[in-house]
Design an enzyme around this catalytic site. Structure first.
Site, PDB file in Angstrom:
ATOM      1  CG  ASN A  54     -35.996 -32.980 -14.231  1.00  0.00           C
ATOM      2  OD1 ASN A  54     -36.045 -32.615 -13.063  1.00  0.00           O
ATOM      3  ND2 ASN A  54     -37.076 -33.378 -14.893  1.00  0.00           N
ATOM      4  CB  ILE A  55     -32.938 -27.826 -16.568  1.00  0.00           C
ATOM      5  CG1 ILE A  55     -32.301 -27.796 -15.173  1.00  0.00           C
ATOM      6  CG2 ILE A  55     -33.317 -26.416 -17.040  1.00  0.00           C
ATOM      7  CD1 ILE A  55     -30.932 -27.123 -15.130  1.00  0.00           C
ATOM      8  CD  GLU A  56     -39.599 -31.227 -18.373  1.00  0.00           C
ATOM      9  OE1 GLU A  56     -39.767 -32.389 -18.055  1.00  0.00           O
ATOM     10  OE2 GLU A  56     -40.543 -30.422 -18.505  1.00  0.00           O
TER      11      GLU A  56
ATOM     12  CB  CYS B 226     -30.998 -36.043 -17.365  1.00  0.00           C
ATOM     13  SG  CYS B 226     -31.775 -36.691 -18.845  1.00  0.00           S
TER      14      CYS B 226
ATOM     15  CD  GLU C 146     -29.973 -39.016 -14.425  1.00  0.00           C
ATOM     16  OE1 GLU C 146     -30.540 -37.915 -14.619  1.00  0.00           O
ATOM     17  OE2 GLU C 146     -30.457 -40.106 -14.791  1.00  0.00           O
TER      18      GLU C 146
ATOM     19  CB  CYS D  17     -32.030 -41.260 -20.357  1.00  0.00           C
ATOM     20  SG  CYS D  17     -30.823 -39.940 -20.657  1.00  0.00           S
TER      21      CYS D  17
ATOM     22  CB  CYS E   3     -27.663 -39.866 -18.066  1.00  0.00           C
ATOM     23  SG  CYS E   3     -28.481 -38.260 -18.084  1.00  0.00           S
TER      24      CYS E   3
HETATM   25 ZN    ZN Z   1     -30.551 -38.658 -18.787  1.00  0.00          ZN
END
Ligand code: ZN
Length: 140
Positions: free
Chosen positions: A50-52, A62, A64, A99, A102
């Site tokens: 994940n990359i925020e 996310c 995925e 989520c 995804c």
């Molecule tokens: Zn997701």
């Protein structure tokens, strides 16, 4: 926990591969680290984390989708399984389910019997199909 869906030895390799991706997670705001490992039909494994972004959810990606986007951008469009792991500060205590975004993205490239492996440790995992997690999905 025993799963009813059998996974191959190759698909089992996705579990340590997903755990290995936790260290790349860029999640300074939530500190919730997620790793994913995606198996293509050509038997390549694509990792993702994940990359925020500080200004909110719109640009955050996310693990995925990172894995899917990496694979698709390298010419892969057919996949058999993904493993997802996640936890606060990278400490995986429970299963981390994909989520809704995804799930929909997976449905673009994956068949209903695509396997989604949720692991809470290297030996404790459960397996769903995409149609389990996205029943009656939208498609054109
Ligand atoms: Zn997701």
């Amino acid at each position: 926990m025993k799963s009813k869906i059998i996974i191959s030895e190759q698909e089992k390799q996705l579990i340590p591969a997903a755990f290995n991706m936790l260290k790349y997670s860029y999640s300074p705001y939530s500190n919730f680290k997620v790793g994913a490992a995606l198996l293509s039909s050509t038997e390549k494994i694509f990792g993702g984390c994940n990359i925020e972004f500080f200004w909110g959810g719109g640009a955050t990606v996310c693990a995925e989708r990172t894995a899917i986007f990496k694979a698709v951008s390298e010419g892969e469009k057919s996949f058999s399984a993904i493993c997802i792991v996640g936890g606060k500060n990278g400490d995986v205590q429970d299963f981390c389910s994909p989520c809704g975004i995804c799930r929909q993205v997976l449905s673009e490239f994956c068949k209903p019997d695509f396997k989604i492996i949720l692991a809470s440790s290297l030996t404790d995992f459960k397996v769903f199909t995409l149609s389990d997690l996205l029943p009656e999905s939208f498609s054109l």
